[in-house]
Design a protein around this motif. Structure first.
Motif, PDB file in Angstrom:
ATOM      1  N   ALA A  99       0.788  -1.398   0.150  1.00  0.00           N
ATOM      2  CA  ALA A  99       0.061   0.119   0.074  1.00  0.00           C
ATOM      3  C   ALA A  99       0.898   1.276  -0.019  1.00  0.00           C
ATOM      4  CB  ALA A  99      -0.965  -0.057   1.097  1.00  0.00           C
ATOM      5  N   VAL A 100       2.075   1.172   0.844  1.00  0.00           N
ATOM      6  CA  VAL A 100       3.004   2.420   0.777  1.00  0.00           C
ATOM      7  C   VAL A 100       3.386   2.563  -0.719  1.00  0.00           C
ATOM      8  CG1 VAL A 100       5.274   3.237   1.604  1.00  0.00           C
ATOM      9  CG2 VAL A 100       3.679   2.214   3.225  1.00  0.00           C
ATOM     10  N   LEU A 101       4.022   1.555  -1.436  1.00  0.00           N
ATOM     11  CA  LEU A 101       4.583   1.617  -2.630  1.00  0.00           C
ATOM     12  C   LEU A 101       3.400   2.308  -3.485  1.00  0.00           C
ATOM     13  CD1 LEU A 101       6.562  -1.533  -3.051  1.00  0.00           C
ATOM     14  CD2 LEU A 101       7.333   0.920  -2.697  1.00  0.00           C
ATOM     15  N   GLY A 102       2.149   1.644  -3.463  1.00  0.00           N
ATOM     16  CA  GLY A 102       1.095   2.216  -4.433  1.00  0.00           C
ATOM     17  C   GLY A 102       0.797   3.483  -4.104  1.00  0.00           C
ATOM     18  N   SER A 103       0.722   3.987  -2.765  1.00  0.00           N
ATOM     19  CA  SER A 103       0.539   5.283  -2.383  1.00  0.00           C
ATOM     20  C   SER A 103       1.672   6.461  -3.328  1.00  0.00           C
ATOM     21  CB  SER A 103       0.546   5.688  -1.089  1.00  0.00           C
ATOM     22  OG  SER A 103      -0.486   4.788  -0.459  1.00  0.00           O
ATOM     23  N   LEU A 104       2.894   6.028  -2.757  1.00  0.00           N
ATOM     24  CA  LEU A 104       3.864   6.752  -3.542  1.00  0.00           C
ATOM     25  C   LEU A 104       4.313   6.747  -4.958  1.00  0.00           C
ATOM     26  CD1 LEU A 104       6.825   6.045  -0.702  1.00  0.00           C
ATOM     27  CD2 LEU A 104       5.150   7.966  -0.950  1.00  0.00           C
ATOM     28  N   SER A 105       3.326   5.832  -5.484  1.00  0.00           N
ATOM     29  CA  SER A 105       3.393   5.592  -6.960  1.00  0.00           C
ATOM     30  C   SER A 105       2.554   7.032  -7.793  1.00  0.00           C
ATOM     31  CB  SER A 105       2.855   4.459  -7.481  1.00  0.00           C
ATOM     32  OG  SER A 105       3.491   3.442  -7.141  1.00  0.00           O
ATOM     33  N   GLU A 106       1.775   7.514  -6.771  1.00  0.00           N
ATOM     34  CA  GLU A 106       0.918   8.597  -7.131  1.00  0.00           C
ATOM     35  C   GLU A 106       1.945   9.975  -7.066  1.00  0.00           C
ATOM     36  OE1 GLU A 106      -2.863   9.046  -5.426  1.00  0.00           O
ATOM     37  OE2 GLU A 106      -3.257   6.684  -5.260  1.00  0.00           O
ATOM     38  N   ARG A 107       2.536  10.118  -5.693  1.00  0.00           N
ATOM     39  CA  ARG A 107       3.077  11.305  -5.568  1.00  0.00           C
ATOM     40  C   ARG A 107       3.901  10.953  -4.371  1.00  0.00           C
ATOM     41  NH1 ARG A 107      -1.780  12.601  -3.321  1.00  0.00           N
ATOM     42  NH2 ARG A 107      -1.598  13.486  -0.978  1.00  0.00           N
ATOM     43  N   PRO A 108       5.192  11.937  -4.062  1.00  0.00           N
ATOM     44  CA  PRO A 108       5.940  11.870  -2.870  1.00  0.00           C
ATOM     45  C   PRO A 108       5.108  12.189  -1.563  1.00  0.00           C
ATOM     46  CG  PRO A 108       7.037  12.871  -4.484  1.00  0.00           C
ATOM     47  CD  PRO A 108       5.637  12.819  -4.925  1.00  0.00           C
ATOM     48  N   MET A 109       5.078  11.468  -0.325  1.00  0.00           N
ATOM     49  CA  MET A 109       4.435  11.943   0.803  1.00  0.00           C
ATOM     50  C   MET A 109       5.355  11.252   1.975  1.00  0.00           C
ATOM     51  SD  MET A 109       0.364  10.726  -0.057  1.00  0.00           S
ATOM     52  CE  MET A 109       0.844   9.163  -1.145  1.00  0.00           C
ATOM     53  N   HIS A 110       4.866  12.013   3.022  1.00  0.00           N
ATOM     54  CA  HIS A 110       5.420  11.574   4.186  1.00  0.00           C
ATOM     55  C   HIS A 110       4.663  10.446   5.016  1.00  0.00           C
ATOM     56  CE1 HIS A 110       2.518  13.982   6.642  1.00  0.00           C
ATOM     57  NE2 HIS A 110       2.826  15.093   5.776  1.00  0.00           N
ATOM     58  N   PRO A 111       4.996   9.530   5.892  1.00  0.00           N
ATOM     59  CA  PRO A 111       4.118   8.359   6.476  1.00  0.00           C
ATOM     60  C   PRO A 111       2.867   8.766   6.850  1.00  0.00           C
ATOM     61  CG  PRO A 111       6.647   8.075   6.905  1.00  0.00           C
ATOM     62  CD  PRO A 111       6.586   9.356   6.263  1.00  0.00           C
ATOM     63  N   TYR A 112       2.754   9.793   7.791  1.00  0.00           N
ATOM     64  CA  TYR A 112       1.638  10.320   8.119  1.00  0.00           C
ATOM     65  C   TYR A 112       0.493  10.448   7.020  1.00  0.00           C
ATOM     66  CZ  TYR A 112      -1.989  12.442  10.958  1.00  0.00           C
ATOM     67  OH  TYR A 112      -3.112  12.803  11.659  1.00  0.00           O
ATOM     68  N   GLU A 113       1.090  11.236   5.909  1.00  0.00           N
ATOM     69  CA  GLU A 113       0.124  11.478   4.957  1.00  0.00           C
ATOM     70  C   GLU A 113      -0.359  10.394   4.216  1.00  0.00           C
ATOM     71  OE1 GLU A 113       0.263  14.441   0.781  1.00  0.00           O
ATOM     72  OE2 GLU A 113       1.766  14.057   2.145  1.00  0.00           O
ATOM     73  N   ILE A 114       0.695   9.243   4.235  1.00  0.00           N
ATOM     74  CA  ILE A 114       0.183   8.111   3.453  1.00  0.00           C
ATOM     75  C   ILE A 114      -0.810   7.285   4.478  1.00  0.00           C
ATOM     76  CG2 ILE A 114       0.936   5.664   2.867  1.00  0.00           C
ATOM     77  CD1 ILE A 114       3.729   6.967   2.481  1.00  0.00           C
ATOM     78  N   SER A 115      -0.656   7.296   5.741  1.00  0.00           N
ATOM     79  CA  SER A 115      -1.852   6.489   6.860  1.00  0.00           C
ATOM     80  C   SER A 115      -3.104   7.456   6.573  1.00  0.00           C
ATOM     81  CB  SER A 115      -1.293   6.763   8.002  1.00  0.00           C
ATOM     82  OG  SER A 115      -2.274   6.312   8.786  1.00  0.00           O
ATOM     83  N   THR A 116      -2.934   8.669   6.496  1.00  0.00           N
ATOM     84  CA  THR A 116      -4.280   9.630   6.456  1.00  0.00           C
ATOM     85  C   THR A 116      -4.717   9.317   5.337  1.00  0.00           C
ATOM     86  OG1 THR A 116      -3.368  11.239   7.818  1.00  0.00           O
ATOM     87  CG2 THR A 116      -5.041  11.862   6.667  1.00  0.00           C
ATOM     88  N   MET A 117      -4.393   9.318   3.998  1.00  0.00           N
ATOM     89  CA  MET A 117      -5.085   8.924   2.852  1.00  0.00           C
ATOM     90  C   MET A 117      -5.403   7.604   2.585  1.00  0.00           C
ATOM     91  SD  MET A 117      -3.391   9.344  -0.992  1.00  0.00           S
ATOM     92  CE  MET A 117      -2.496   7.849  -1.044  1.00  0.00           C
ATOM     93  N   LEU A 118      -4.931   6.642   3.028  1.00  0.00           N
ATOM     94  CA  LEU A 118      -5.214   5.240   3.086  1.00  0.00           C
ATOM     95  C   LEU A 118      -6.487   5.135   3.935  1.00  0.00           C
ATOM     96  CD1 LEU A 118      -1.978   3.272   3.574  1.00  0.00           C
ATOM     97  CD2 LEU A 118      -3.201   3.454   1.536  1.00  0.00           C
ATOM     98  N   ARG A 119      -6.674   5.762   5.048  1.00  0.00           N
ATOM     99  CA  ARG A 119      -7.988   5.771   5.871  1.00  0.00           C
ATOM    100  C   ARG A 119      -8.966   6.462   5.210  1.00  0.00           C
ATOM    101  NH1 ARG A 119      -4.357   5.599  10.423  1.00  0.00           N
ATOM    102  NH2 ARG A 119      -4.641   3.734  11.493  1.00  0.00           N
ATOM    103  N   ALA A 120      -8.769   7.731   4.573  1.00  0.00           N
ATOM    104  CA  ALA A 120      -9.701   8.580   3.942  1.00  0.00           C
ATOM    105  C   ALA A 120     -10.446   7.971   2.600  1.00  0.00           C
ATOM    106  CB  ALA A 120      -8.938   9.960   3.530  1.00  0.00           C
TER     107      ALA A 120
END
Length: 231
Positions: free
Chosen positions: A13-34
């Motif tokens: 999921a982290v790799l999939g999220s960062l495939s969209e754009r650079p992010m910090h871990p907390y932002e990744i977590s927030t986006m996954l939940r949202a």
């Protein structure tokens, strides 16, 4: 499925999220939940940093910059590398195209179903059904809402899959509970009698099966097909 250097589903999921754009871990977590992805992948914020660290160690992600927002602590923004993009694509290909054996908790429980009296088993299955059917109702309403707002299905097909699994489980468990209750399940009569002998007379299942004619009035052909080590 191939053993990966970082095989945690959260890493995928982290790799999939960062495939969209650079992010910090907390932002990744927030986006996954949202986005509701935490319904398909277990998102543990406490372990997220260790997952990102492991991905960085193996060259799948790299630190891009450190940012600070207001009085908040500094946060490191990560971006996916070429190796990480290749890993994500290969991983996604396997997940979609290669079936893997999943060990479902219910399946494990059913493997030892006779370990409980029939009526207790039915009671527990119906308890499970109440939870499953409530989730089905909730998810169905959610899907109807997303359809009404014309939210593209491509972004929530995993939720449809989850619903399909729940519906299949509900249908099966409903039928199983009814077959146990009515005695229509193959072996149910033997199962009920075995528990009656145990609870009433203290006769163990092993002792019962040593002399099935005495306790059940018949020989069991299926016992002859069971290898000694399985008895």
């Amino acid at each position: 499925m191939a053993r990966r250097k970082v095989g945690n589903p959260l890493a995928f999921a982290v790799l999939g999220s960062l495939s969209e754009r650079p992010m910090h871990p907390y932002e990744i977590s927030t986006m996954l939940r949202a986005r509701g992805k935490d319904q398909s992948i277990k998102v543990n914020y406490g372990s997220l940093y260790s997952v990102v660290s492991a991905l960085e160690k193996h060259g799948f992600v790299e630190a891009l910059e450190t940012v600070r927002e207001g009085n908040r602590p500094e946060r490191t923004v990560y971006q996916i590398t070429a190796a990480g993009q290749s890993e994500f694509s290969d991983w996604l290909t396997e997940l979609l195209g290669t079936p893997s054996r999943e060990f479902h908790p219910l399946e494990a429980g059913l493997a030892y179903l006779p370990g409980l009296p029939p009526d207790r088993a039915v009671e527990l299955l119906e308890q499970r059904l109440a939870t499953v059917d409530a989730e089905i109702k909730e998810m169905t309403a959610l899907h109807e809402h997303m359809t009404a707002m014309e939210f593209p299905r491509i972004f929530w097909v995993e939720s449809e899959f989850r619903l399909a699994l729940l519906q299949a489980e509900s249908a099966y468990v409903h039928q199983l509970a009814e077959e146990i209750r009515s005695g229509a399940l193959g072996g149910a009569v033997f199962w009920r009698q075995a528990w009656k002998l145990f609870l009433t007379d203290g006769i163990s299942p092993a002792e019962q099966l040593k002399d099935p004619v005495k306790y059940f009035g018949q020989e069991f052909a299926w016992m002859k097909a069971i290898p000694p080590e399985a008895q």
